[in-house]
Design a protein around this motif. Structure first.
Motif, mmCIF file in Angstrom:
data_model
loop_
_atom_site.group_PDB
_atom_site.id
_atom_site.type_symbol
_atom_site.label_atom_id
_atom_site.label_comp_id
_atom_site.label_asym_id
_atom_site.label_seq_id
_atom_site.Cartn_x
_atom_site.Cartn_y
_atom_site.Cartn_z
ATOM 1 N N LEU A 1 3.102 -0.009 3.655
ATOM 2 C CA LEU A 1 3.860 1.227 3.517
ATOM 3 C C LEU A 1 5.305 1.069 3.972
ATOM 4 C CD1 LEU A 1 1.168 3.775 4.727
ATOM 5 C CD2 LEU A 1 1.690 3.047 2.395
ATOM 6 N N TYR A 2 6.122 1.996 3.559
ATOM 7 C CA TYR A 2 7.555 2.035 3.850
ATOM 8 C C TYR A 2 7.775 2.075 5.361
ATOM 9 C CZ TYR A 2 12.346 3.980 3.601
ATOM 10 O OH TYR A 2 13.694 4.211 3.729
ATOM 11 N N ASN B 1 8.958 -2.150 1.648
ATOM 12 C CA ASN B 1 7.794 -1.563 0.993
ATOM 13 C C ASN B 1 7.247 -2.623 0.033
ATOM 14 O OD1 ASN B 1 7.468 1.915 -0.195
ATOM 15 N ND2 ASN B 1 5.925 0.489 0.497
ATOM 16 N N THR C 1 12.923 9.668 -2.382
ATOM 17 C CA THR C 1 11.677 10.422 -2.516
ATOM 18 C C THR C 1 10.484 9.481 -2.413
ATOM 19 O OG1 THR C 1 12.771 11.954 -4.034
ATOM 20 C CG2 THR C 1 10.360 11.999 -3.999
ATOM 21 N N TYR C 2 9.458 9.891 -1.671
ATOM 22 C CA TYR C 2 8.204 9.158 -1.704
ATOM 23 C C TYR C 2 7.526 9.426 -3.048
ATOM 24 C CZ TYR C 2 8.638 8.399 3.338
ATOM 25 O OH TYR C 2 9.062 8.005 4.581
ATOM 26 N N GLN D 1 4.441 7.958 -4.225
ATOM 27 C CA GLN D 1 3.068 7.514 -4.406
ATOM 28 C C GLN D 1 2.327 8.416 -5.387
ATOM 29 O OE1 GLN D 1 4.351 8.296 -1.380
ATOM 30 N NE2 GLN D 1 3.218 9.993 -0.460
ATOM 31 N N THR E 1 -1.541 6.288 -2.444
ATOM 32 C CA THR E 1 -1.254 6.857 -1.129
ATOM 33 C C THR E 1 0.084 6.363 -0.614
ATOM 34 O OG1 THR E 1 -2.438 5.060 -0.017
ATOM 35 C CG2 THR E 1 -3.698 7.034 -0.572
ATOM 36 N N GLY E 2 0.590 7.022 0.406
ATOM 37 C CA GLY E 2 1.906 6.684 0.945
ATOM 38 C C GLY E 2 1.952 6.868 2.435
ATOM 39 N N PRO E 3 3.177 6.856 3.020
ATOM 40 C CA PRO E 3 4.456 6.984 2.326
ATOM 41 C C PRO E 3 4.923 5.675 1.679
ATOM 42 C CG PRO E 3 4.813 6.803 4.676
ATOM 43 C CD PRO E 3 3.323 6.869 4.479
ATOM 44 N N THR E 4 5.371 5.791 0.435
ATOM 45 C CA THR E 4 5.898 4.639 -0.275
ATOM 46 C C THR E 4 6.980 5.095 -1.235
ATOM 47 O OG1 THR E 4 5.350 2.844 -1.810
ATOM 48 C CG2 THR E 4 4.021 4.823 -1.952
ATOM 49 N N VAL E 5 8.054 4.302 -1.338
ATOM 50 C CA VAL E 5 9.136 4.612 -2.266
ATOM 51 C C VAL E 5 8.996 3.814 -3.551
ATOM 52 C CG1 VAL E 5 10.730 5.253 -0.419
ATOM 53 C CG2 VAL E 5 10.689 2.884 -1.247
ATOM 54 N N CYS F 1 6.070 2.428 -6.682
ATOM 55 C CA CYS F 1 4.784 2.779 -7.277
ATOM 56 C C CYS F 1 4.524 1.880 -8.468
ATOM 57 C CB CYS F 1 4.768 4.244 -7.708
ATOM 58 S SG CYS F 1 3.139 4.833 -8.234
#
Length: 751
Positions: free
Chosen positions: A11-12, A104, A156-157, A159, A172-176, A178
């Motif tokens: 994750l970020y 990420n 913006t996240y 995911q 799932t996230g948080p991730t920037v 995808c």
């Protein structure tokens, strides 16, 4: 056809170097697609990459972008790599880089890709601002190419987003960043591929589109078998093979209207029959071959395939399950096979309670007295029952939620590469079995909360250590190193397929693996994984651990035979067998869909969770370990923490752990040797409080079961614990109904 296997992500967050775990189920020939995003806040220095995993091939290189140059903005760089998996892949992949403000990383694994030429067309690249992430068109040259869309957004996240017709692989996230994918059936231009985000991002985005080339063709499996006969019974030995994969199903048509996966068949009448074998490989291709066999009665004797009591019958099933007695000739194959509702009930011996001996036992909680840290945690108390979570997250509010759901142990804990802190876990009264990447200083900071060391997970299956002897030696060395610390902590390992007594830890070597540690656990997810059930059904010890029968690599019965709570009972008994009842066994139970990608994989239900737990405890489990990691797109990555209330997961775990702990003083005593009959699984306890306790399940069956209680018991009424009801005892017997196969009733009777 290319299919998605599984994915993983880091994750970020800020870090130096970025590591991601290997996606679940990866095998040789799979192709992995990595998308790495690095970010600096200084708006001056673009992040750089200094090393990548061995075998990784760059597809998008050093794609740098500063969305808006100016104070407080960011500079970013991205990479896309592919990697063809070999036969001994590491458990994780590391991309080496200097410390960055954030990184990420996602990886998606695909099967059915051409391993010699995995990329059908070079990736397109695009960037811009706004709320639409549009990857430029690519022109594929091969039909059924897999288009892999990889997007990133700096504000913006994202995911879970996906272009229309694509499936997100980053739920799932948080991730920037995808990843999403779709099959392009006909070669040609893909057109622009666009995903839309919420809001209007004026900072910037990037989008890449990569096409994977499908394998040129699967080589079908080669069917083959030999056959022998004795009287009216024919027995087959499979010699089938697959040149480029694995055989996942072997079925025989016996030529008399019977088709199944069994390795022997008894015909009703003498004659010559044609047996046809059909084998299916992991790419759904099939191969068939037929052979003739002549069977005849021997000396006027007629042997039948199954018996119930003294009555000979043919191919009788109770529900969908075979009946209790299976024979080849006069040899009984599975004398202890538990069956479904309707089978005649064996009502027990009625032997005097005072004459009953104790089952073989590791000694209960007092076993922990050897280790001062375990004693300090109260693990030597009869009121303590471990509910562990595998690799729990020790921060971000997870410990408090897990503790409220009954968790009191972490079997391993996720540790950020930048360093870990266990204070939140300790404050939630959760104890840790620390894996090797926790430092001595981090452990010392919460010394009282670290009670042991989790040395390895499924090391008996891990070919990166070498052959079986090398794997065992590695575990023994890990245990020796941990014990040399002499710090009052026990050593623990988790095992997988080795517990089945098949190809892993062969020739009984699982006993030596178990002996290497102080505490062991077993993980096989029978309720949710068809692949697991397949492996279980071809164990020579299935279904009777005391009477193994060689199955020549083919499973016995059908898939549903192993999809029940009874299988967790069997797994726990198997692990007790390898441990020689000398050490405590903890049994894994999944809490959602445990990172499964095979067809037919499911999410466990709350009722099944309860059934798996009680069946394990009845079999002698001294603890339960939850596997909460999940990929069903409903219950989140950490299903105990992330699942919605409507799923009922946390509610079930909370109530179930409370019920178990309320009975811990009973459970933590030796069980008595006593049979209530083959149509049920039971545990009889006499803890010394003036009562006898019977834990019972009908799994894998349902319906009414009758119990003959031991002699010398004066009570005339049975209290059914936690059910607000009683049952009368008449002539030393009582009966009760089991509506579902996962139901467990706990009976309390005054002595």
């Amino acid at each position: 056809m290319i299919t998605f296997r599984s994915s993983a992500q880091t994750l970020y967050g800020a870090r130096a170097d970025t590591t991601v775990t290997k996606p679940a189920g990866v095998v040789a020939g799979d192709v992995l697609v990595f998308h790495l995003y690095l970010e600096n806040d200084d708006n001056v220095t673009y992040p750089t990459l200094t090393a990548v995993p061995s075998g990784a091939v760059v597809q998008v290189d050093n794609y740098a972008f500063a969305p808006t140059i100016g104070s407080g903005e960011r500079t970013t760089t991205e990479w896309v790599y592919t990697l063809v998996a070999g036969s001994a892949e590491p458990s994780a992949y590391t991309f080496t880089h200097p410390a960055v403000s954030a990184s990420n990383l996602t990886v998606a694994a695909y099967t059915g890709v051409d391993p010699g030429n995995p990329v059908d067309v070079a990736a397109s690249t695009a960037r811009g601002t706004g709320n639409t992430l549009s990857a430029a068109s690519v022109t594929t040259v091969t039909n059924n190419a897999m288009l892999v869309w990889l997007g990133a957004d700096w504000n913006t996240y994202i995911q879970g987003i996906q272009p229309p017709g694509y499936t997100s692989r980053t739920p799932t996230g948080p991730t920037v960043i995808c990843t999403a994918d779709a099959i392009q059936a006909t070669a040609g231009a893909s057109g622009t591929v666009t995903a839309t985000i919420t809001g209007n991002d004026t900072y910037g985005w990037t989008a890449f589109l990569l096409a994977l080339r499908p394998s040129t063709g699967n080589q079908p499996p080669i069917a083959g078998f030999s056959v022998t006969s004795s009287g009216l019974t024919a027995t087959v030995t499979s010699t089938a093979s697959d040149p480029d994969g694995t055989i996942v199903s072997t079925v025989y048509n016996w030529g008399d209207g019977t088709t199944n996966s069994l390795i022997s068949h008894t015909y009703a009448t003498a004659g010559t029959y044609t047996i046809t074998q059909t084998v299916t490989d992991n790419m759904s291709s099939t191969g068939t071959v037929s052979k003739s066999v002549t069977v005849a009665t021997a000396g006027g004797a007629s042997f039948t395939r199954f018996k119930v009591g003294t009555t000979n019958v043919i191919d009788i099933k109770v529900g969908t399950l075979p009946v209790a007695k299976a024979y080849i000739g006069t040899t009984e194959l599975y004398p202890n096979l538990v069956t479904g509702a309707g089978e005649p009930t064996d009502t027990g011996s009625g032997a005097a309670l005072s004459s009953l001996s104790n089952e073989a036992w590791y000694g209960g909680p007092s076993y922990q007295n050897t280790w001062s840290r375990a004693v300090g945690a109260g693990m030597n108390s009869t009121s303590f029952f471990p509910f562990a979570v595998f690799y729990g997250k020790p921060v971000d509010g997870h410990p408090a939620i897990l503790s409220a759901a009954g968790v009191n142990v972490f079997m391993g804990a996720e540790r950020p590469t930048s360093g870990g802190n266990l204070s939140e876990m300790a404050a939630s009264n959760i104890y840790l079995l620390a894996q090797g990447d926790w430092t001595a200083a981090e452990i010392a900071a919460q010394a009282g909360s670290v009670v042991g060391y989790h040395l390895a997970d499924e090391i008996e299956m891990n070919s990166s250590y070498g052959n079986d002897a090398a794997r065992l030696a590695a575990l023994q060395q890990l245990a020796s190193n941990a014990r040399a610390l002499n710090d009052g902590r026990f050593v623990q390992a988790n095992f997988g397929n080795g517990a089945l007594g098949t190809y892993w830890a062969p020739n009984g070597n699982m006993t030596n693996y178990a002996a290497a540690v102080d505490n062991e656990s077993v993980d096989k997810y029978a309720y949710t994984s068809p692949a697991v059930r397949f492996e279980i059904r071809r164990s020579s010890y299935w279904p009777d651990i005391n009477n193994p029968v060689e199955k020549n690599g083919s499973p016995i019965g059908v898939d549903s035979d192993a999809k029940n709570a009874w299988t967790y009972w069997w797994l726990t008994k198997m692990m007790r067998k390898w441990a020689n009842d000398a050490r405590p066994i903890w049994t894994f139970v999944e809490t959602a869909k445990p990172l499964l990608t095979e067809d037919g994989a499911t999410t466990i239900t709350p009722g099944q969770i309860e059934g798996a737990v009680w069946a394990s405890i009845i079999a002698g489990a001294a603890g339960i370990s939850w596997f909460q990691h999940n990929n069903d797109n409903v219950n989140g990555t950490y299903s105990i923490v992330d699942s919605p209330d409507a799923s009922g997961i946390r509610t079930k775990l909370t109530s179930l752990s409370g019920r178990v702990r309320a009975l811990a003083a009973v459970i933590n005593t030796p069980s008595k040797v006593y049979s209530f009959g083959v149509d049920k699984i039971t545990m009889l306890k006499v803890p010394g409080d003036g009562y006898v306790y019977i834990f019972a399940m009908a799994s894998p069956g349902t319906g009414v079961r009758t119990f003959t209680i031991p002699g010398g018991i004066s009570g005339t009424t049975v209290t059914v614990i936690d059910e607000s009801r009683t049952i009368s005892i008449s002539a030393g017997k009582f009966s009760d109904t089991f509506t579902n196969e996962y139901d467990c009733h706990i009976y309390k009777i005054t002595i």
